[in-house]
Design an enzyme around this catalytic site. Structure first.
Site, PDB file in Angstrom:
ATOM      1  N   GLU A 102       0.849  -1.261   0.013  1.00  0.00           N
ATOM      2  CA  GLU A 102      -0.496   0.143  -0.270  1.00  0.00           C
ATOM      3  C   GLU A 102       0.861   1.018  -0.273  1.00  0.00           C
ATOM      4  OE1 GLU A 102      -1.805   0.685   3.756  1.00  0.00           O
ATOM      5  OE2 GLU A 102      -1.362  -1.208   4.499  1.00  0.00           O
ATOM      6  N   CYS A 134      -3.069  -4.161   5.023  1.00  0.00           N
ATOM      7  CA  CYS A 134      -2.523  -5.324   5.033  1.00  0.00           C
ATOM      8  C   CYS A 134      -3.116  -6.378   4.666  1.00  0.00           C
ATOM      9  CB  CYS A 134      -2.153  -5.395   6.516  1.00  0.00           C
ATOM     10  SG  CYS A 134      -1.599  -3.174   7.225  1.00  0.00           S
ATOM     11  N   HIS A 256      -1.435 -10.301  12.118  1.00  0.00           N
ATOM     12  CA  HIS A 256      -0.588  -9.768  11.403  1.00  0.00           C
ATOM     13  C   HIS A 256      -0.942  -8.417  12.780  1.00  0.00           C
ATOM     14  CE1 HIS A 256      -0.970  -5.327  10.112  1.00  0.00           C
ATOM     15  NE2 HIS A 256      -1.991  -4.718  10.631  1.00  0.00           N
TER      16      HIS A 256
HETATM   17  P1  HMG Z   1      -3.180   6.034  21.261  1.00  0.00           P
HETATM   18  O1  HMG Z   1      -4.819   6.437  21.867  1.00  0.00           O
HETATM   19  O2  HMG Z   1      -2.826   7.192  22.338  1.00  0.00           O
HETATM   20  O3  HMG Z   1      -3.139   4.987  23.112  1.00  0.00           O
HETATM   21  O4  HMG Z   1      -2.518   5.440  20.399  1.00  0.00           O
HETATM   22  P2  HMG Z   1      -3.334   4.649  24.082  1.00  0.00           P
HETATM   23  O5  HMG Z   1      -3.964   5.699  25.236  1.00  0.00           O
HETATM   24  O6  HMG Z   1      -4.549   3.809  23.784  1.00  0.00           O
HETATM   25  O7  HMG Z   1      -2.528   3.745  25.166  1.00  0.00           O
HETATM   26  C1  HMG Z   1      -1.715   2.756  24.207  1.00  0.00           C
HETATM   27  C2  HMG Z   1      -1.559   1.413  25.504  1.00  0.00           C
HETATM   28  O8  HMG Z   1      -0.875   2.198  26.166  1.00  0.00           O
HETATM   29  C3  HMG Z   1      -2.939   1.223  26.188  1.00  0.00           C
HETATM   30  O9  HMG Z   1      -3.130  -0.012  26.113  1.00  0.00           O
HETATM   31  C4  HMG Z   1      -2.792   1.834  27.013  1.00  0.00           C
HETATM   32  O10 HMG Z   1      -3.385   1.682  29.143  1.00  0.00           O
HETATM   33  C5  HMG Z   1      -1.344   1.629  27.947  1.00  0.00           C
HETATM   34  P3  HMG Z   1      -4.642  -0.528  26.096  1.00  0.00           P
HETATM   35  O11 HMG Z   1      -5.413  -0.195  27.430  1.00  0.00           O
HETATM   36  O12 HMG Z   1      -4.871  -0.644  25.102  1.00  0.00           O
HETATM   37  O13 HMG Z   1      -4.215  -2.769  26.742  1.00  0.00           O
HETATM   38  N1  HMG Z   1      -0.864   2.618  28.234  1.00  0.00           N
HETATM   39  C6  HMG Z   1       0.583   2.189  29.012  1.00  0.00           C
HETATM   40  N2  HMG Z   1       0.573   0.865  29.368  1.00  0.00           N
HETATM   41  C7  HMG Z   1       2.168   1.662  30.010  1.00  0.00           C
HETATM   42  N3  HMG Z   1       1.853   2.046  31.457  1.00  0.00           N
HETATM   43  C8  HMG Z   1       2.171   3.913  30.718  1.00  0.00           C
HETATM   44  C9  HMG Z   1       0.831   3.730  29.945  1.00  0.00           C
HETATM   45  N4  HMG Z   1       0.256   4.470  29.228  1.00  0.00           N
HETATM   46  C10 HMG Z   1      -0.735   3.542  28.794  1.00  0.00           C
HETATM   47  N5  HMG Z   1       2.597   4.522  31.314  1.00  0.00           N
HETATM   48  C11 HMG Z   1      -3.396   3.741  18.736  1.00  0.00           C
HETATM   49  C12 HMG Z   1      -2.885   3.672  20.356  1.00  0.00           C
HETATM   50  C13 HMG Z   1      -3.335   1.935  18.910  1.00  0.00           C
HETATM   51  C14 HMG Z   1      -4.681   4.286  18.485  1.00  0.00           C
HETATM   52  C15 HMG Z   1      -2.012   4.610  17.911  1.00  0.00           C
HETATM   53  O14 HMG Z   1      -1.082   3.408  17.877  1.00  0.00           O
HETATM   54  C16 HMG Z   1      -2.761   4.524  16.692  1.00  0.00           C
HETATM   55  O15 HMG Z   1      -3.366   5.003  15.980  1.00  0.00           O
HETATM   56  N6  HMG Z   1      -1.696   3.300  16.005  1.00  0.00           N
HETATM   57  C17 HMG Z   1      -2.158   3.411  14.549  1.00  0.00           C
HETATM   58  C18 HMG Z   1      -3.277   2.316  14.218  1.00  0.00           C
HETATM   59  C19 HMG Z   1      -3.276   0.822  14.764  1.00  0.00           C
HETATM   60  O16 HMG Z   1      -2.447   0.538  14.500  1.00  0.00           O
HETATM   61  N7  HMG Z   1      -4.300  -0.037  14.609  1.00  0.00           N
HETATM   62  C20 HMG Z   1      -4.250  -0.888  14.584  1.00  0.00           C
HETATM   63  C21 HMG Z   1      -5.290  -2.042  13.837  1.00  0.00           C
HETATM   64  S1  HMG Z   1      -5.689  -2.079  12.514  1.00  0.00           S
HETATM   65  C22 HMG Z   1      -4.411  -2.421  11.494  1.00  0.00           C
HETATM   66  O17 HMG Z   1      -3.544  -3.132  12.056  1.00  0.00           O
HETATM   67  C23 HMG Z   1      -4.373  -2.115   9.854  1.00  0.00           C
HETATM   68  C24 HMG Z   1      -2.816  -1.303   9.977  1.00  0.00           C
HETATM   69  O18 HMG Z   1      -2.340  -2.159   9.780  1.00  0.00           O
HETATM   70  C25 HMG Z   1      -3.081  -0.939   8.328  1.00  0.00           C
HETATM   71  C26 HMG Z   1      -3.083  -1.515   7.481  1.00  0.00           C
HETATM   72  O19 HMG Z   1      -4.041  -2.283   7.395  1.00  0.00           O
HETATM   73  O20 HMG Z   1      -3.199  -0.623   5.819  1.00  0.00           O
HETATM   74  C27 HMG Z   1      -2.754  -0.400  11.186  1.00  0.00           C
END
Ligand code: HMG
Length: 418
Positions: A102, A134, A256
């Site tokens: 992509e 992906c 993935h």
């Molecule tokens: P965010 O919203 O900034 O982070 O970004 P958050 O607040 O959700 O925190 C992340 C995790 O860290 C959470 O864990 C927090 O609790 C933890 P969870 O509750 O989910 O288990 N956390 C801590 N842990 C320990 N100590 C601390 C602390 N603070 C927080 N101090 C988000 C997260 C995934 C939204 C962001 O990284 C993002 O937008 N990523 C890109 C999108 C993505 O990867 N999506 C995945 C599914 S879609 C997919 O797989 C397709 C893709 O590959 C693309 C394609 O297909 O082409 C992306």
């Protein structure tokens, strides 16, 4: 023995028996991986963005991110991954090159055409690019398998190649990465057979997308993780129902991995609540070997499932020929697939056991270097030229191919170490 049990169970007729007996095994015969020379420590990113480092290290389970240079793209990385595994005989037998990506370099010309030329593959081949976020490389594998079913002696080169760039100071920044996985698909494969059982699911959703006018994707991050997990559980349930299978039929799973913690959530979501502790621990232990490479590379979009497979196969000491691996592919937008592989006898002999050295040999970047390098834009002169020949990244590269220049808007690649 297994055949006669199946025949009894399913009441198959004579023609069907003949078909099963004659069905050839098709799958992954060789697998290679290429990544850039540079990486950023995820703790430096946390510091630079005023985040608690545990958010990235524990919350996402990420340690490092691969950072590509302006002289690397999905063509140079893809060709470099394939160059590691192909010999002259392979190049004579490859009938088709399919690149899942992509992060394509051209809206018209397929990256596979460049790669076909760079690798000197025999001319009477078909070369195409496949896109569905992906999920692309998984679609490519299926296409390759169908082709070999009809052309038993042919090989297909499938390359999953992407550069995941979300932009500076965005929520997705900690999940960036760059790299390519190349797989040679043929009959009687040395590594793993791709079995017939699979279930796909499509949902028209906007969880992650990149319009043509944008360098970076738009992401509804939390929605995307929910969709990824919900697609997994619903698709796996359908799979178990359709094929009368259960967890007992599997020895390990690969997912993935946009970031490793999502893979952990994924495996926990399919391990049944009442599962024996020992069995659960065995699945989890194997899962942790499947994220070793991903933790240090980051998301490589369509290659990330196959990097997790490579990590599992090269690092797990608990797998044998005949073991079955459940595979979950997810591409935003969204299309997913659950399918499975059976490991070939002696598969370990066809893999590397020293790949971690490659990670140790990379160069660590400062935040400033990362921002300058990963987001550097190619600047063309009025005639559409730009020359990288004297670029220090080319001198430092360990890969086989780089983007050497753009001449009159045409990308020109160079083979290194000749
Ligand atoms: P965010 O919203 O900034 O982070 O970004 P958050 O607040 O959700 O925190 C992340 C995790 O860290 C959470 O864990 C927090 O609790 C933890 P969870 O509750 O989910 O288990 N956390 C801590 N842990 C320990 N100590 C601390 C602390 N603070 C927080 N101090 C988000 C997260 C995934 C939204 C962001 O990284 C993002 O937008 N990523 C890109 C999108 C993505 O990867 N999506 C995945 C599914 S879609 C997919 O797989 C397709 C893709 O590959 C693309 C394609 O297909 O082409 C992306």
């Amino acid at each position: 023995m297994i055949l006669s049990k199946n025949i009894k169970k399913k009441g198959l007729n004579f023609m069907k028996i003949k078909e099963i007996k004659e069905k050839i095994k098709i799958g992954i015969d060789k697998i290679g991986f290429a990544m850039p020379k540079y990486f950023l420590d995820i703790r430096d990113l946390a510091l630079g963005r005023n985040e608690n480092e545990n958010k990235f290290v524990k919350g996402l389970m990420q340690s490092e991110m691969s950072i590509s240079t302006v002289t690397e793209d999905i063509v140079s990385l893809g060709a470099s991954a394939a160059a590691q595994i192909l010999d002259e005989e392979d190049k004579k037998n490859i009938d088709m090159v399919i690149v899942g990506t992509e992060s394509g370099v051209d809206q018209s010309k397929a990256s596979a055409v460049f790669i076909h030329h760079l690798l000197n593959i025999q001319p009477f081949a078909r070369c195409i690019e496949i896109k569905e976020a992906c999920y692309g490389a998984t679609a490519a594998l299926s296409f390759a398998k169908n082709y070999i079913e009809k052309n038993n002696d042919a090989s297909v080169l499938v390359i999953a190649s992407d550069i995941a760039r979300y932009g500076i100071d965005t929520p997705g920044e900690s999940t960036q990465g760059a790299g390519s996985v190349a797989m040679l698909i043929k009959k009687d494969p040395a590594i793993a057979v791709i079995n017939d059982e699979n279930v796909c699911q499509t949902r028209d959703i906007m969880d992650f997308w990149r319009p043509n006018y944008s360098d970076f994707p738009y992401v509804d991050g939390h929605f995307s993780t929910k969709q990824y997990l919900d697609c997994l559980t619903t698709t796996f349930e359908e799979y178990k129902k359709r094929y009368s299978q259960s967890l007992d039929d599997f020895d390990a799973f690969c997912f993935h991995l946009p970031f490793p913690k999502l893979g952990l959530k994924a495996i926990n979501s399919i391990l049944e609540k009442n599962i024996e502790k020992e069995i659960k621990n065995d699945f989890l232990e194997k899962f942790h070997t499947s994220i070793i490479y991903g933790k240090r590379v980051g998301n490589i979009y369509t290659g990330s499932l196959y990097l997790s497979l490579l990590s599992l196969l090269e690092n797990c000491v608990n797998l044998n020929g005949g073991d079955k691996i459940g595979m979950y592919s997810y591409g935003s937008g969204a299309v997913c697939e659950f399918f499975n592989l059976t490991l070939a006898e002696g598969f370990k002999n066809h893999l590397r056991c020293d790949r971690l050295n490659d990670f140790e040999n990379r160069k660590q970047l400062s935040m400033e270097e990362y921002e300058n390098m990963f987001f550097e834009k190619i600047v063309l002169d009025e005639e559409g030229n730009c020359d990288f020949s004297n670029n220090k990244f080319i001198q430092e590269s360990d890969n086989s191919f780089v983007l050497a220049k753009i001449e009159n808007h045409k990308r020109v690649y160079k083979k290194l170490n000749e």
